[in-house]
Scaffold this motif. Structure first.
Motif, PDB file in Angstrom:
ATOM      1  N   VAL A 466       0.876  -1.175   0.000  1.00 30.99           N
ATOM      2  CA  VAL A 466       0.000   0.000   0.000  1.00 30.99           C
ATOM      3  C   VAL A 466       0.911   1.222   0.000  1.00 30.99           C
ATOM      4  O   VAL A 466       1.606   1.479   0.981  1.00 30.99           O
ATOM      5  N   ASP A 467       0.933   1.960  -1.097  1.00 30.34           N
ATOM      6  CA  ASP A 467       1.821   3.122  -1.227  1.00 30.34           C
ATOM      7  C   ASP A 467       1.059   4.377  -0.802  1.00 30.34           C
ATOM      8  O   ASP A 467       0.225   4.894  -1.545  1.00 30.34           O
ATOM      9  N   ILE A 468       1.357   4.862   0.416  1.00 25.53           N
ATOM     10  CA  ILE A 468       0.612   6.006   0.957  1.00 25.53           C
ATOM     11  C   ILE A 468       1.089   7.340   0.397  1.00 25.53           C
ATOM     12  O   ILE A 468       0.550   8.392   0.741  1.00 25.53           O
ATOM     13  N   SER A 469       2.069   7.304  -0.503  1.00 29.95           N
ATOM     14  CA  SER A 469       2.481   8.536  -1.183  1.00 29.95           C
ATOM     15  C   SER A 469       1.637   8.775  -2.430  1.00 29.95           C
ATOM     16  O   SER A 469       1.711   9.845  -3.036  1.00 29.95           O
ATOM     17  N   LYS A 470       0.835   7.771  -2.799  1.00 23.80           N
ATOM     18  CA  LYS A 470       0.064   7.858  -4.043  1.00 23.80           C
ATOM     19  C   LYS A 470      -1.422   8.090  -3.758  1.00 23.80           C
ATOM     20  O   LYS A 470      -1.919   7.794  -2.672  1.00 23.80           O
ATOM     21  N   PRO A 471      -2.159   8.605  -4.754  1.00 22.48           N
ATOM     22  CA  PRO A 471      -3.581   8.888  -4.558  1.00 22.48           C
ATOM     23  C   PRO A 471      -4.437   7.632  -4.648  1.00 22.48           C
ATOM     24  O   PRO A 471      -3.970   6.571  -5.088  1.00 22.48           O
ATOM     25  N   TYR A 472      -5.682   7.770  -4.248  1.00 21.71           N
ATOM     26  CA  TYR A 472      -6.668   6.695  -4.357  1.00 21.71           C
ATOM     27  C   TYR A 472      -6.745   6.192  -5.793  1.00 21.71           C
ATOM     28  O   TYR A 472      -6.804   6.949  -6.739  1.00 21.71           O
ATOM     29  N   GLY A 473      -6.696   4.877  -5.930  1.00 17.84           N
ATOM     30  CA  GLY A 473      -6.739   4.263  -7.252  1.00 17.84           C
ATOM     31  C   GLY A 473      -5.384   3.802  -7.749  1.00 17.84           C
ATOM     32  O   GLY A 473      -5.300   2.999  -8.682  1.00 17.84           O
ATOM     33  N   GLU A 474      -4.312   4.316  -7.109  1.00 20.05           N
ATOM     34  CA  GLU A 474      -2.956   3.976  -7.552  1.00 20.05           C
ATOM     35  C   GLU A 474      -2.088   3.435  -6.411  1.00 20.05           C
ATOM     36  O   GLU A 474      -0.871   3.381  -6.526  1.00 20.05           O
ATOM     37  N   ARG A 475      -2.712   3.026  -5.322  1.00 18.75           N
ATOM     38  CA  ARG A 475      -1.943   2.715  -4.115  1.00 18.75           C
ATOM     39  C   ARG A 475      -1.605   1.239  -3.962  1.00 18.75           C
ATOM     40  O   ARG A 475      -0.608   0.890  -3.345  1.00 18.75           O
TER      41      ARG A 475
END
Length: 577
Positions: A466-475
């Motif tokens: 889960v990449d919390i630097s990215k926006p919803y839809g790209e995490r």
């Protein structure tokens, strides 16, 4: 002959009116309401094995003292959700079903005048709530729970309580969002009308047939937003108060808030809306003064509401003595050993990442459902189970609600979109390690999560980040199945999850994965017949000594940002280790 008939009819009307009780010129009422008691019948927490400050034992003490004063006519009402949330009611729901339900014993003893059915009162199933309708010594209401076969209410729609010739009408409504949370077999044979539509219909009937002097709405539905679309209402009490003239006051619930508010309806009349929170923490009290106005041919009404803090009230000795034998029976049940844990587990860790607590539930679900992937969320904010002997009471910490276990067919793409949706309201998008990660509100009263932790679903059976630097839809990045096989977004997988989520609760499958309500039922492969806690208990009994490991099949990145934020926010929510 016709003149004789008219004459006799007039005589009968005169006799009836002469026999009818004369309305009091002045009447003092005290109306009391409980809501969302969730099994807090006794001043003891059987799960954590300790005394509690609030329960119906204290409510009984307070209301009994008010009845003794005789300065006002007392009416006691309950607003639903009493059948779920505590071993006391679970025992009557599912273990000892051949005798009268403990809620019927308790509420009849307390002399409730009426109650409304809550969504968690539907959850135990037909056998439980159909039986209770017969056992309660008062009417159990829900005007908008409509029987499919004839279009009439499944439960009683309203009741009339008469005090000194004054007619008080009580109309019950239940949240119509039940099909979003519960499998249809639990509420089979009925459907749920929108609250405003049903309230308008039944207010017209009540006014025409009963001509009441005072009208109470007893709504198992939260206050809600005033601009909320009616047909999707989970919480529509304010909307009904404003749009349906005739109510003098509304006792609401379901959302577990304490509230006293006034609203103006379409006829410019003031309507009180009061909510006593949950688990008998507060008791709604409304002192009503009715004075007959001969010019208007109706009563002038003064309402003085307050919320009585039950922690300040002593327990009723009469009540405690009466129900101690039943309490002891359930205490022995929850003290029974079902197995043991080699390590201690806590839900605290589950707020921040993969955890042994959630992995235990995931593995049990996958085993029971013979599934390839499992979804689960922490159902308690701060629950822990110590290593060593595991008792029945610990199962209520491990799994708080009476959900069924579903097995559903979902594609890989739907699984990824489900997870994107889950983590959207779990972790914020961060630009640095110093940014907030969880959705936390901090006030003078402390810090709390502002999103619903029981919707923080993670997955087992797949490896992902889960990449919390990215926006919803790209995490979400799924690297593969935990078994080593390739994960395919076009493939259909067997997925284990609870019935609340499987029916669309939390909107993970609908808004997240993009399924329609109709598609949810078509994707259902299998459902257990008993609640998931029952099967968890049997699984642990079979295993005996359970060794709980966290397999870390999912991780939050960037790892340093996650570690920094987790340490800081753990202390905010739970204090320093």
């Amino acid at each position: 002959m016709k003149s004789k008939s008219i004459f006799y009819a007039m005589i009968i009307m005169l006799i009836v009116s002469a026999c009818a009780p004369k309305k009091a010129e002045q009447l003092q009422l005290k109306i009391y309401g409980t809501s969302d008691v969730h099994g807090a019948l006794f001043p003891y927490d059987l799960v954590n094995d300790r005394e509690t400050e609030t329960s119906l034992a204290q409510v009984h003490q307070y209301v009994s003292k008010q009845r003794e004063k005789k300065d006002a006519e007392v009416i006691l009402l309950d607003n639903g959700d009493i059948l779920q949330g505590d071993p006391l009611v679970y025992y009557s729901n599912f273990e000892k079903t051949e005798t009268k339900h403990i809620c019927a014993d308790v509420m009849n003893f307390m002399q409730y005048d009426a109650g409304t059915v809550g969504n968690h009162d539907i959850e135990p199933g037909h056998e439980v709530y159909d039986k209770l309708v017969k056992e309660f010594a008062f009417p159990w209401l829900a005007a908008n729970a409509v029987r499919n076969s004839d279009g009439n209410p499944y439960f009683q729609p309203y009741t009339i309580i008469e005090k000194q010739g004054v007619k008080i009408a009580v109309m019950g409504l239940i949240t119509p969002a039940i099909p979003k949370w519960l499998p249809e077999k639990i509420w089979s044979g009925m459907h749920f009308e929108p609250m405003v539509k049903s309230a308008k219909k039944w207010m017209e009937i009540i006014q025409e047939k009963e001509q009441p002097d005072f009208v109470i709405g007893l709504f198992h539905s939260g206050a809600g937003r005033e601009d909320e679309y009616e047909f999707s209402h989970e919480n529509g009490s304010i909307l009904v108060a404003k749009q349906v003239p005739g109510f003098d006051m509304v006792i609401c619930g379901h959302d577990h808030h304490e509230q006293i508010s006034w609203f103006e309806n379409t006829e410019k009349e003031k309507v009180l809306v009061i909510n006593p929170k949950s688990r008998a923490k507060y008791l709604a009290e409304v002192a009503v003064e009715l004075s007959w106005n001969s010019e208007k041919n109706t009563y002038d009404k003064k309402l003085k509401p307050k919320l009585v803090k039950i922690a300040n009230i002593e327990k009723s000795k009469e009540y405690v003595d009466h129900f101690t034998p039943k309490f002891k029976e359930v205490e022995a049940y929850v003290s029974r050993e079902v197995g043991s844990f080699k390590k201690s587990i806590s839900t605290k860790d589950a707020m921040f990442g993969d955890s042994p607590f959630i992995d235990l539930i995931q593995n049990i679900q996958m085993d029971l459902a013979d599934a390839e992937i499992s979804f689960a969320a922490p159902l308690s904010f701060n629950a822990s189970i110590d290593s060593g002997e595991l008792q029945v009471r610990d199962l209520f910490k491990l799994y708080r609600f009476e959900n069924l276990l579903y097995t559903m067919n979902l594609t890989g793409k739907e699984i990824k979109d489900f997870l994107e949706f889950s983590y959207r309201d779990w972790f914020q998008q961060m630009n640095s390690a110093n940014d907030p990660m969880l959705y936390i509100s901090t006030t003078d009263h402390g810090s709390r999560l502002t999103t619903m932790f029981f919707n923080y679903d993670s997955a087992e059976g797949i490896d992902y980040t889960v990449d919390i630097s990215k926006p919803y839809g790209e995490r979400i990045t799924i690297s593969g199945m935990s078994s080593g096989e390739k994960f395919d977004e076009n493939k259909t997988y067997r997925v284990a999850l609870n019935s609340y989520r499987g029916n669309g609760g939390g909107n993970h499958l609908t808004e997240g994965a993009g399924l329609t309500k109709e598609e949810l039922s078509s994707r259902l492969v299998n459902s257990t017949t008993k609640d998931l806690r029952y099967y968890l208990m049997k699984w642990i009994e079979e295993k005996g000594n359970v060794d709980i490991e966290c397999d870390n099949n999912w991780k939050v990145v960037p790892a340093k940002w996650h570690a920094t934020a987790s340490k800081k926010e753990y202390e905010l929510l739970y204090g320093a280790n």
